[in-house]
Write a protein that holds these residues in place. Structure first.
Motif, PDB file in Angstrom:
ATOM      1  N   MET A   1      -5.829  -5.114  -0.410  1.00 14.60           N
ATOM      2  CA  MET A   1      -4.664  -4.491   0.183  1.00 14.60           C
ATOM      3  C   MET A   1      -4.893  -4.193   1.661  1.00 14.60           C
ATOM      4  N   HIS A   2      -6.065  -3.688   1.980  1.00 15.47           N
ATOM      5  CA  HIS A   2      -6.309  -3.325   3.372  1.00 15.47           C
ATOM      6  C   HIS A   2      -6.290  -4.544   4.280  1.00 15.47           C
ATOM      7  N   ARG A  16       3.588   0.661   6.697  1.00 13.53           N
ATOM      8  CA  ARG A  16       4.464   1.092   5.590  1.00 13.53           C
ATOM      9  C   ARG A  16       4.335   0.137   4.413  1.00 13.53           C
ATOM     10  N   LEU A  17       4.303  -1.159   4.691  1.00 12.33           N
ATOM     11  CA  LEU A  17       4.167  -2.143   3.610  1.00 12.33           C
ATOM     12  C   LEU A  17       2.793  -2.022   2.962  1.00 12.33           C
ATOM     13  N   HIS A  18       1.783  -1.757   3.749  1.00 10.45           N
ATOM     14  CA  HIS A  18       0.444  -1.556   3.205  1.00 10.45           C
ATOM     15  C   HIS A  18       0.438  -0.377   2.237  1.00 10.45           C
ATOM     16  N   ARG A  19       1.053   0.729   2.631  1.00  7.70           N
ATOM     17  CA  ARG A  19       1.110   1.891   1.746  1.00  7.70           C
ATOM     18  C   ARG A  19       1.948   1.591   0.505  1.00  7.70           C
ATOM     19  N   TRP A  20       2.992   0.766   0.640  1.00  7.71           N
ATOM     20  CA  TRP A  20       3.771   0.360  -0.535  1.00  7.71           C
ATOM     21  C   TRP A  20       2.886  -0.458  -1.478  1.00  7.71           C
ATOM     22  N   VAL A  43      -0.456  12.048   1.382  1.00  5.79           N
ATOM     23  CA  VAL A  43      -1.827  12.424   1.733  1.00  5.79           C
ATOM     24  C   VAL A  43      -2.355  11.504   2.828  1.00  5.79           C
ATOM     25  N   ILE A  44      -2.085  10.213   2.717  1.00  3.27           N
ATOM     26  CA  ILE A  44      -2.518   9.271   3.748  1.00  3.27           C
ATOM     27  C   ILE A  44      -1.923   9.669   5.093  1.00  3.27           C
ATOM     28  N   LEU A  45      -0.639   9.958   5.109  1.00  2.00           N
ATOM     29  CA  LEU A  45       0.021  10.318   6.370  1.00  2.00           C
ATOM     30  C   LEU A  45      -0.481  11.645   6.931  1.00  2.00           C
ATOM     31  N   ARG A  46      -0.855  12.580   6.058  1.00  2.00           N
ATOM     32  CA  ARG A  46      -1.444  13.841   6.541  1.00  2.00           C
ATOM     33  C   ARG A  46      -2.813  13.591   7.170  1.00  2.00           C
ATOM     34  N   ASN A  47      -3.440  12.501   6.769  1.00  2.00           N
ATOM     35  CA  ASN A  47      -4.765  12.147   7.280  1.00  2.00           C
ATOM     36  C   ASN A  47      -4.692  10.874   8.113  1.00  2.00           C
TER      37      ASN A  47
END
Length: 185
Positions: A1-2, A16-20, A43-47
């Protein structure tokens, strides 16, 4: 994914697509019940700084080996074959970061969300016992109380909630304090 983020196939929206894709992989692995989006993105966006650092831990050292030029559309065109850099890269830092985000979601975000929903339901049902009002109005009431430390502002009392008398406001404020103080505990 990464690796999707590294190949950067789109001009915009790769993160955004990666997080999806992360959400999709968790759902495909039956990590969450069907129809429920596991909220790891929050959580990802907070970090986000740590997320970027993890991504750059692999990509930044490669930059000297990538030949590129800017395009007229403010993107880049890669001029050499870079597939070998991404085919078998070490994703240990990426997996560790994602695991920590999943753990934070399970141990903190989901319980906090459940507590909030329980408190909101208690508050909303209690408001209906005091005065019959549409759900949207009860949600607005909750929002105003939340913005003013559990007190209904004078402006809200004279405008949106002018129909409430002093006793009703007092009971609603007490209800809010009771429901959401337990949420903070």
């Amino acid at each position: 994914m990464h690796s999707f983020v590294y190949i950067h196939p789109y001009v915009d929206g790769n993160g955004r697509l990666h997080r999806w894709l992360i959400h999709h992989a968790l759902a495909a692995a039956s990590y969450s019940p069907p129809g429920l989006v596991f909220p790891v993105s929050a959580v990802i966006l907070r970090n986000i700084d740590r997320y970027r650092a993890v991504l750059e831990s692999w990509s930044a050292p490669l930059l000297p080996f990538i030949e590129w030029r800017p395009t007229v559309s403010a993107n880049v065109e890669v001029l050499n074959d870079t597939a070998v850099f991404y085919r078998y890269f070490d994703a240990t830092a990426h997996a560790t970061f994602l695991y920590a985000c999943v753990e934070q979601t399970v141990e903190h975000d989901l319980p906090q969300e459940v507590r909030f929903l329980q408190a909101f339901d208690t508050f909303s049902e209690g408001v209906q016992q005091i005065i019959d009002m549409p759900t949207a109005q009860a949600e607005l009431l909750h929002k105003f109380l939340g913005q003013n430390d559990g007190r209904l502002s004078q402006r809200a009392r004279t405008k949106e909630f002018a129909a409430l008398d002093d006793l009703e406001v007092e009971r609603i404020e007490a209800l809010y304090a009771d429901a959401f103080e337990r949420d903070r505990a």
